[in-house]
Design a protein around this motif. Structure first.
Motif, mmCIF file in Angstrom:
data_model
loop_
_atom_site.group_PDB
_atom_site.id
_atom_site.type_symbol
_atom_site.label_atom_id
_atom_site.label_comp_id
_atom_site.label_asym_id
_atom_site.label_seq_id
_atom_site.Cartn_x
_atom_site.Cartn_y
_atom_site.Cartn_z
ATOM 1 N N THR A 2 45.515 8.144 13.936
ATOM 2 C CA THR A 2 45.915 6.955 13.194
ATOM 3 C C THR A 2 46.506 5.944 14.163
ATOM 4 O O THR A 2 46.807 6.249 15.303
ATOM 5 C CB THR A 2 46.921 7.312 12.093
ATOM 6 N N ARG A 240 48.324 12.399 16.788
ATOM 7 C CA ARG A 240 47.018 13.024 16.931
ATOM 8 C C ARG A 240 46.531 13.461 15.554
ATOM 9 O O ARG A 240 45.345 13.411 15.251
ATOM 10 C CB ARG A 240 47.161 14.229 17.873
ATOM 11 N N ALA A 241 47.458 13.868 14.727
ATOM 12 C CA ALA A 241 47.151 14.219 13.339
ATOM 13 C C ALA A 241 48.442 14.223 12.546
ATOM 14 O O ALA A 241 49.531 14.363 13.105
ATOM 15 C CB ALA A 241 46.506 15.602 13.266
ATOM 16 N N ARG A 242 48.292 14.033 11.249
ATOM 17 C CA ARG A 242 49.425 14.248 10.349
ATOM 18 C C ARG A 242 48.870 14.676 9.006
ATOM 19 O O ARG A 242 47.812 14.213 8.577
ATOM 20 C CB ARG A 242 50.274 12.988 10.198
ATOM 21 N N ALA A 243 49.563 15.578 8.358
ATOM 22 C CA ALA A 243 49.059 16.118 7.101
ATOM 23 C C ALA A 243 50.215 16.439 6.178
ATOM 24 O O ALA A 243 51.314 16.767 6.625
ATOM 25 C CB ALA A 243 48.247 17.382 7.363
ATOM 26 N N LYS A 268 45.314 21.745 7.982
ATOM 27 C CA LYS A 268 44.782 20.382 7.912
ATOM 28 C C LYS A 268 45.077 19.606 9.192
ATOM 29 O O LYS A 268 44.210 18.922 9.741
ATOM 30 C CB LYS A 268 45.414 19.620 6.724
ATOM 31 N N ALA A 269 46.311 19.711 9.652
ATOM 32 C CA ALA A 269 46.709 18.913 10.820
ATOM 33 C C ALA A 269 45.991 19.392 12.081
ATOM 34 O O ALA A 269 45.518 18.587 12.888
ATOM 35 C CB ALA A 269 48.219 18.976 11.004
ATOM 36 N N ALA A 271 43.132 20.925 12.252
ATOM 37 C CA ALA A 271 41.718 20.551 12.149
ATOM 38 C C ALA A 271 41.547 19.063 12.433
ATOM 39 O O ALA A 271 40.673 18.658 13.204
ATOM 40 C CB ALA A 271 41.189 20.906 10.758
ATOM 41 N N GLU A 272 42.402 18.249 11.831
ATOM 42 C CA GLU A 272 42.301 16.801 12.034
ATOM 43 C C GLU A 272 42.505 16.444 13.506
ATOM 44 O O GLU A 272 41.855 15.548 14.041
ATOM 45 C CB GLU A 272 43.343 16.086 11.157
ATOM 46 N N GLY A 273 43.429 17.149 14.147
ATOM 47 C CA GLY A 273 43.733 16.844 15.542
ATOM 48 C C GLY A 273 42.764 17.495 16.519
ATOM 49 O O GLY A 273 42.768 17.179 17.712
ATOM 50 N N ARG B 103 43.611 6.917 3.810
ATOM 51 C CA ARG B 103 44.126 8.290 3.759
ATOM 52 C C ARG B 103 43.609 9.056 2.552
ATOM 53 O O ARG B 103 43.769 10.275 2.480
ATOM 54 C CB ARG B 103 45.660 8.280 3.721
#
Lengths: 389, 389
Positions: A2, A240-243, A268-269, A271-273, B103
């Motif tokens: 983000t 890098r990611a946030r969930a 989730k985080a 995987a997203e990162g 999001r």
């Protein structure tokens, strides 16, 4: 990744503060953050304020209090967030969405709580406002009672892990020795933490005083900027990611030992990162009680269910281990001023990544994980932070 | 225009509800909204919950309560917002940022309050949590006392406008006759509203009972979707503009009669939307007290300072006037369940734009303004809504 980045922060000492209220606590942390980021209130497009309150003060509408501490914020849009002990992360996510949606360039995330002015039995009852009161408000000693039950269930299912809980407490207290903001800087050692005594009585179920975090006052602030603005500033730490993942509130309606919401947020985080847990240099995790940190080891994938004790036994999460957890000392040592906690955890992680963590520093920290939760793993937030400049 | 659109809504009756708590109120409104939008909980990416609370219930962490009413929401990220009487708009802005930041695709904005279970003197004290208590908590009768002082100051500066306040009350009560959700559907007429009597006593300063909105229970829900998702749904109402502007909380530190924050929010929204106030087909505005609606006429540019009385005298804001204000009956007739109010105002405006407002309908409504405020014009939100499909 983000768009918004962390470009500065402020942090009061946590503990029993001279400041009479959140207004004063926030003012101190905000002033420090402006200075740290090299900005003025005129640069700020939004204020995202996390305060649990729920009776700590009759003053609500606390989003409006930041401007009472510095009138230059008078016309800046301000909003209060509350998500139990994840209140700080809720405010952070609001600010990130605000910037990522292009609604503003610079935002302050302000987390604060004034707890020590409230008598202890009342504190317990106020905090139970974050449990499902219809079924859970009878817990002895407030939230400690709920986590005492969780520890009891865990021990019944997987065996007595009192000693490992003491090891977690001792680790975090040892780490907290290096944290100038911590409420309780005392290196208790495993034996003290593992021994029920007058100074370390049982609080609830198998939990002793050293298994519980402290009632504290404090405030913490993050300064966020969009990538373009951040490029012109001294510091830049990206997400890098946030969930966020929730779980059903009532413990009667889930197997609480699964910490499923925590697990989902981590999954989730990561995987997203596009990273594995072992890629992280450190984690700041929500050790409101030592049993929570042990369950979080399992939720973040360091151990199978029931095997969390091995993680601390093997020294994996010690400051010199493979994945240091709570090098700041965690809630255990820092204290747990509810609204400030999630913000503080991100400040601690950001300090590490910028190499500004002083005696807490993990050498070469590159990627940091933060896990902050509201209730017993009901509202769960994971951030994966990385230094981008 | 921002990306998110309103694609459905739900609304309980406002008033003294059989529902014992916000959990039940929210459950009813959420079920109605899912049905109205033609979606299921599995479609929902985020829950944005507005509840003021501050003592109405010891149950805090109310973001987590939506899933207690429908377990299919168990893992959906949920967050609570609070910004005094603009709590509903705060939650709405959070949801809009969430979608506009990419999001999630579908979000629910859930506003609710259960007020009537609390004894009246306590209600007054709880609501004063939205004032700056250090200076303002001594107001007689809670917020009515604060607005009584505002009305007093206004009359001293600009002349006695009691009769015009009564005309505003009478207009809104007449409009409320057409609103099936309104708490008080009674066409009192100007004479009753302008006469102090046993049934219409003075409450604070020059304000009579009919100058004040009601203590009510209620919940309202908006379903938001990103433009792409909305394209496949039955309804679509876009945000031509939305703005928030704050003002300093303490009334001692500003000329409260300016309603400067309200003015700033209107100016920002009209500029962003590229429209003039006269382009609007209707406005739903925050008439917690009749003096507030009069000040808002001035803030939205319908009259110069001190001239708000002319707007109602000339019939401009009547349902058949040039710019109908509060065709729903406003807070005056609907009631004012704090957390629900801002959401409800948007529901009322959306109904108008979709031609689904029944007896409240303004023929040919094309653009609608919504003004919702927290405190005495401290947190100010303006939306300009337009039908896009």
């Amino acid at each position: 990744m983000t768009k918004a980045q962390i470009v500065g922060w402020g942090h009061t000492a946590f503990g029993k503060s001279e400041h009479p209220d959140t207004e004063a606590l926030m003012a101190e942390a905000v002033a420090a953050a402006l200075d740290h980021a090299g900005i003025t209130p005129e640069d700020v497009d939004g204020l995202f304020v996390g305060v649990f309150n729920n009776g700590f003060s009759k003053q609500d509408f606390q989003g409006a209090l930041v401007a009472m501490g510095d009138a230059r914020f008078a016309h800046v849009p301000a909003t209060r967030y509350e998500n139990a002990c994840a209140t700080g992360s809720a405010a952070l996510h609001g600010a990130l969405d605000f910037i990522d949606a292009g609604r503003g360039r610079i935002a302050l995330v302000v987390g604060a709580e004034k707890m020590t002015a409230t008598p202890n039995p009342e504190v317990g009852d106020i905090l139970l406002g974050a449990s499902y009161r219809k079924e859970e408000a009878d817990a002895e000693g407030g939230f400690a009672g709920l986590f005492g039950r969780i520890a009891d269930s865990y021990f019944q299912r997987y065996g007595d892990r009192s000693e490992e809980l003491a090891m977690i407490a001792a680790k975090n207290h040892a780490n907290g020795m290096g944290n100038p903001y911590a409420h309780l800087r005392k290196d208790f050692g495993v034996e003290f933490c593992n021994t029920v005594s007058e100074k370390n009585p049982r609080v609830a179920g198998p939990l002793r005083r050293t298994d519980c975090s402290l009632v504290s006052d404090g405030a913490a602030v993050l300064v966020l900027a969009d990538a373009e603005t951040a490029a012109g500033m001294a510091r830049g730490i990206g997400f890098r990611a946030r969930a966020q993942a929730n779980d059903i509130m009532a413990m009667s309606r889930r197997d609480v030992l699964e910490f499923r919401g925590a697990r989902m947020a981590w999954d989730k985080a990561l995987a997203e990162g596009g990273v594995a847990i072992d890629d992280l240099s450190l984690v700041e995790t929500h050790d409101c009680f030592t049993i929570a940190e042990m369950l979080e080891y399992e939720a973040m994938g360091l151990a199978a269910p029931g095997q969390g004790h091995r993680v601390i036994r093997e020294g994996i999460t010690r400051k010199d281990g493979r994945l240091p957890v709570n090098p700041s000392g965690g809630l255990k040592s820092k204290g747990h001023p509810i609204g400030a906690t999630g913000v503080s955890m991100h400040v601690m992680a950001a300090m590490q990544l910028m190499g500004e963590a002083g005696d807490m520093q993990i050498p070469g920290a590159r990627l940091a994980g933060v896990f902050n939760m509201g209730g017993a793993a009901v509202a769960n937030y994971v951030s994966i932070l990385e230094r981008v400049k």
